[in-house]
Design a protein around this motif. Structure first.
Motif, PDB file in Angstrom:
ATOM      1  N   VAL A   8      44.353  53.094 -39.041  1.00 18.03           N
ATOM      2  CA  VAL A   8      45.305  52.301 -39.814  1.00 18.03           C
ATOM      3  C   VAL A   8      44.613  51.023 -40.269  1.00 18.03           C
ATOM      4  O   VAL A   8      43.850  50.423 -39.518  1.00 18.03           O
ATOM      5  CB  VAL A   8      46.531  51.941 -38.944  1.00 18.03           C
ATOM      6  CG1 VAL A   8      47.467  50.991 -39.677  1.00 18.03           C
ATOM      7  CG2 VAL A   8      47.268  53.213 -38.522  1.00 18.03           C
ATOM      8  N   CYS A   9      44.859  50.626 -41.521  1.00 16.79           N
ATOM      9  CA  CYS A   9      44.381  49.334 -42.014  1.00 16.79           C
ATOM     10  C   CYS A   9      45.590  48.505 -42.434  1.00 16.79           C
ATOM     11  O   CYS A   9      46.462  49.007 -43.148  1.00 16.79           O
ATOM     12  CB  CYS A   9      43.438  49.538 -43.205  1.00 16.79           C
ATOM     13  SG  CYS A   9      42.921  47.991 -43.973  1.00 16.79           S
ATOM     14  N   VAL A  10      45.651  47.262 -41.966  1.00 15.44           N
ATOM     15  CA  VAL A  10      46.737  46.358 -42.370  1.00 15.44           C
ATOM     16  C   VAL A  10      46.128  45.152 -43.066  1.00 15.44           C
ATOM     17  O   VAL A  10      45.256  44.481 -42.510  1.00 15.44           O
ATOM     18  CB  VAL A  10      47.568  45.893 -41.154  1.00 15.44           C
ATOM     19  CG1 VAL A  10      48.614  44.865 -41.582  1.00 15.44           C
ATOM     20  CG2 VAL A  10      48.240  47.080 -40.481  1.00 15.44           C
ATOM     21  N   LEU A  11      46.564  44.895 -44.293  1.00 15.67           N
ATOM     22  CA  LEU A  11      46.143  43.709 -45.043  1.00 15.67           C
ATOM     23  C   LEU A  11      47.297  42.720 -44.964  1.00 15.67           C
ATOM     24  O   LEU A  11      48.340  42.933 -45.576  1.00 15.67           O
ATOM     25  CB  LEU A  11      45.836  44.077 -46.495  1.00 15.67           C
ATOM     26  CG  LEU A  11      44.810  45.209 -46.683  1.00 15.67           C
ATOM     27  CD1 LEU A  11      44.690  45.570 -48.159  1.00 15.67           C
ATOM     28  CD2 LEU A  11      43.454  44.804 -46.131  1.00 15.67           C
ATOM     29  N   ALA A  12      47.122  41.652 -44.163  1.00  8.64           N
ATOM     30  CA  ALA A  12      48.229  40.757 -43.878  1.00  8.64           C
ATOM     31  C   ALA A  12      48.083  39.424 -44.591  1.00  8.64           C
ATOM     32  O   ALA A  12      46.966  38.955 -44.814  1.00  8.64           O
ATOM     33  CB  ALA A  12      48.337  40.526 -42.372  1.00  8.64           C
ATOM     34  N   GLY A  13      49.190  38.827 -44.942  1.00 11.28           N
ATOM     35  CA  GLY A  13      49.178  37.489 -45.514  1.00 11.28           C
ATOM     36  C   GLY A  13      50.517  37.153 -46.145  1.00 11.28           C
ATOM     37  O   GLY A  13      51.236  38.046 -46.600  1.00 11.28           O
ATOM     38  N   LEU A  14      50.846  35.842 -46.166  1.00 12.88           N
ATOM     39  CA  LEU A  14      52.102  35.406 -46.790  1.00 12.88           C
ATOM     40  C   LEU A  14      52.086  35.721 -48.274  1.00 12.88           C
ATOM     41  O   LEU A  14      53.109  36.025 -48.869  1.00 12.88           O
ATOM     42  CB  LEU A  14      52.293  33.902 -46.584  1.00 12.88           C
ATOM     43  CG  LEU A  14      52.578  33.448 -45.157  1.00 12.88           C
ATOM     44  CD1 LEU A  14      52.623  31.929 -45.099  1.00 12.88           C
ATOM     45  CD2 LEU A  14      53.898  34.038 -44.668  1.00 12.88           C
ATOM     46  N   VAL A  49      42.563  48.467 -37.984  1.00 17.42           N
ATOM     47  CA  VAL A  49      41.822  47.283 -38.446  1.00 17.42           C
ATOM     48  C   VAL A  49      42.850  46.373 -39.101  1.00 17.42           C
ATOM     49  O   VAL A  49      43.514  46.772 -40.065  1.00 17.42           O
ATOM     50  CB  VAL A  49      40.741  47.606 -39.497  1.00 17.42           C
ATOM     51  CG1 VAL A  49      39.845  46.391 -39.715  1.00 17.42           C
ATOM     52  CG2 VAL A  49      39.913  48.797 -39.094  1.00 17.42           C
ATOM     53  N   TRP A  50      42.996  45.183 -38.566  1.00 16.68           N
ATOM     54  CA  TRP A  50      43.976  44.216 -39.075  1.00 16.68           C
ATOM     55  C   TRP A  50      43.201  43.109 -39.780  1.00 16.68           C
ATOM     56  O   TRP A  50      42.351  42.461 -39.164  1.00 16.68           O
ATOM     57  CB  TRP A  50      44.778  43.645 -37.908  1.00 16.68           C
ATOM     58  CG  TRP A  50      45.855  42.674 -38.293  1.00 16.68           C
ATOM     59  CD1 TRP A  50      45.699  41.391 -38.706  1.00 16.68           C
ATOM     60  CD2 TRP A  50      47.266  42.925 -38.272  1.00 16.68           C
ATOM     61  NE1 TRP A  50      46.926  40.818 -38.954  1.00 16.68           N
ATOM     62  CE2 TRP A  50      47.909  41.734 -38.700  1.00 16.68           C
ATOM     63  CE3 TRP A  50      48.058  44.042 -37.943  1.00 16.68           C
ATOM     64  CZ2 TRP A  50      49.293  41.634 -38.791  1.00 16.68           C
ATOM     65  CZ3 TRP A  50      49.435  43.922 -38.036  1.00 16.68           C
ATOM     66  CH2 TRP A  50      50.043  42.733 -38.461  1.00 16.68           C
TER      67      TRP A  50
END
Ligand SMILES: [Zn+2]
Ligand SMILES: [Zn+2]
Length: 530
Positions: A205-211, A171-172
């Protein structure tokens, strides 16, 4: 319509947000359209061969993330280099699908579809479902098809976090700090929290994305609960834009801004205040201007004075006049001024759907709603005109959301040395949020933000509940030894705002149910807007 996996997630939601299990199950499903259920699901689509970009191997923690995507589990915070989130996301999704599992990419808004999500959806063609908008019948059909295993990838807005793909691997969460990830209706779940729980329950898998991360993600990273995947610092510095600060004079302008705008072949001007100005005083009787209905501030928009809170036509509550002394400043006023200064034509963006891609040949004026993931975009000048106002807006997340917006817009100026520049107006260049932007390192903000929020009684990552009940309520809650407890009385009702330690949520729902039986609690609401 649901299996043990969904039931486990629903149980977690019921406990975390203190709601009935049936309501939690309802939250994980779209509204039913029974006539769709008899039809055969669409044919399962084999995923096309996807030429995956290779960016994550060059990131610290990137190889571990890719290995997890191929067949493992775990949660990660990802700070992509400017312009690289799309590639990183596609690479992770391709690793997940290549490993025989399915992936979900959740975006905070669907219109326009963020470039990261568009890239993934295009790359996987018919094997990808775009779960964005649409009629209830269409959405239910798509959801049933996903349940039947038709798709390998689901791209969508926040309800996509519940998509029932057969073998969840990834989960992205795209722009995880964005307010669009929070559900506005009860149970007010946050996509970030649901995604973390779901990945844990389904060995995915969990990815928490951001600048720039949210304060919640930053706190988990600082505590070592969430590995941070990011490019080596030297590469990040080199890819960051050149940011300069200046003091503004009236109406959030400055001589420096005027000079840069005159010379630039294109620009993006970010301002947090809409409209043409704020009414300060009644012209007729001299009383302070305020809404006669709700006492909210009166703003001038499209030539009309109206309440910023309830939207009603502004009329002085004392004398009834509709003429006000106005303090000018806002996106409309800025557009008017920029039109006289800039060489390129000036457009104003007022809503997310109308967002314009910045570039040479145009000047775009807009609020945070105009800052989108357009993919790699270049504009010679990005100016952030009232950041001191933006970071002080009401709400616990004002500063971290503001910083993310500034960084997302600032990358449009390109890396330092490329000729583009970012101008930031501020009266406090030493403020941690401003420093985080100038030094291109969100940790400058998050260190101070964590202390500030703890001081206010709302440390990041700690569940907050608003509980109403009898006068015995505060004592009952105090026995739980909460992190923070605020109580007030509204008529005969006692209302408490309570902050718990994350580990204390297990069992809280049971206690609340006991208190309901005992007449101590009448209502409980998780994660009220604070
Ligand atoms: Zn008046
Ligand atoms: Zn009002």
């Amino acid at each position: 319509m649901f299996d043990d996996r969904v039931l486990r997630l629903a149980r977690w939601i019921a406990e975390r947000y203190v709601i009935p299990l049936s309501m939690a199950i309802g939250a994980t499903h779209p509204p039913r359209v029974a006539s769709e259920e008899g039809r055969a699901a669409g044919q399962a689509e084999d995923p096309p061969w996807v030429e995956a970009p290779a960016v994550l191997d060059g990131y610290e923690g990137g190889p571990e993330l890719l290995t997890a995507c191929r067949g493992g589990a775990g949660s990660f915070a990802l700070r992509p280099l400017p312009d690289e989130e799309g590639a990183a996301c596609l690479e992770a999704v391709a690793a997940c699908v290549g490993g025989g599992r399915d992936a979900i990419v959740v975006v905070p808004e669907g219109q326009p579809l963020p470039a990261t999500a568009g890239l993934v959806a295009r790359s996987f063609g018919p094997a990808a479902l775009r779960y964005v908008g649409g009629e209830p019948r269409e959405r239910y059909r798509a959801w049933l098809d996903a349940l039947a295993g038709r798709y390998r990838v689901v791209v969508g807005t926040r309800s996509a976090v519940f998509a029932q793909v057969p073998r969840l691997g990834l989960v992205w969460i795209h722009r995880e700090v964005h307010p669009g990830h929070r559900e506005e209706r009860a149970p007010r779940h946050h996509v970030r929290d649901v995604a973390l729980a779901r990945a844990r329950l389904e060995d995915a898998v969990c990815v928490l994305a951001g600048l720039a991360p949210s304060a919640e993600t930053a706190a988990m990273a600082e505590d070592g609960e969430l590995p941070v995947v990011m490019a080596p610092r030297a590469r990040e510095r080199a890819a960051a834009p050149l940011v300069e600060t200046a003091r503004s004079d009236r109406e959030d302008r400055s001589p420096r801004l005027g000079r840069l705008l005159r010379e630039a072949s294109g620009a993006f001007l970010l301002m947090s205040r809409h409209g043409y100005g704020v009414a300060r005083v009644c012209r007729q009787c001299g009383e302070p201007a305020r809404c006669g209905q709700c006492a909210g501030a009166v703003v001038i928009r499209e030539g009309r004075a109206a309440c910023a809170v309830c939207g009603s036509e502004a009329r002085c509550p004392v004398c009834g006049s509709t003429r006000f002394g106005v303090e000018r400043g806002g996106t409309e006023r800025l557009q008017e001024w920029a039109g006289r200064v800039a060489r390129a034509p000036v457009s104003r963006v007022e809503s997310a759907e109308d967002a314009l891609v910045p570039g040479t040949g145009r000047v775009v004026v807009g609020t945070a709603a105009a800052v989108k993931d357009f993919g790699p975009v270049r504009v010679p000048l990005v100016a952030i005109l009232d950041p001191d106002r933006a970071r002080r807006r009401p709400g616990l997340s004002a500063a971290d959301q503001a910083l993310a917006t500034w960084m997302e817009a600032a990358v449009w100026a390109g890396p330092r040395g490329g000729g583009g520049r970012v101008l930031v107006h501020t009266a406090e260049p030493g403020d941690p949020a401003i420093q985080a932007l100038v030094r291109w390192d969100p940790r400058h903000l998050h260190r101070s933000e964590r202390a500030r929020r703890a001081g206010a009684g709302f440390p990041p990552g700690h569940p907050v509940f608003r509980v109403a009940g009898s006068p015995d309520l505060p004592d009952a809650l105090a026995a739980l030894r909460p992190v923070h407890l605020l109580t007030s009385s509204l008529g005969s009702e006692t209302v408490s705002l309570v902050t718990l330690r994350p580990g204390a949520v297990a069992g809280f729902r049971e206690r609340v149910l006991e208190w309901v039986r005992d007449g101590i609690v009448t209502r409980v609401e998780a994660e009220p807007q604070v």
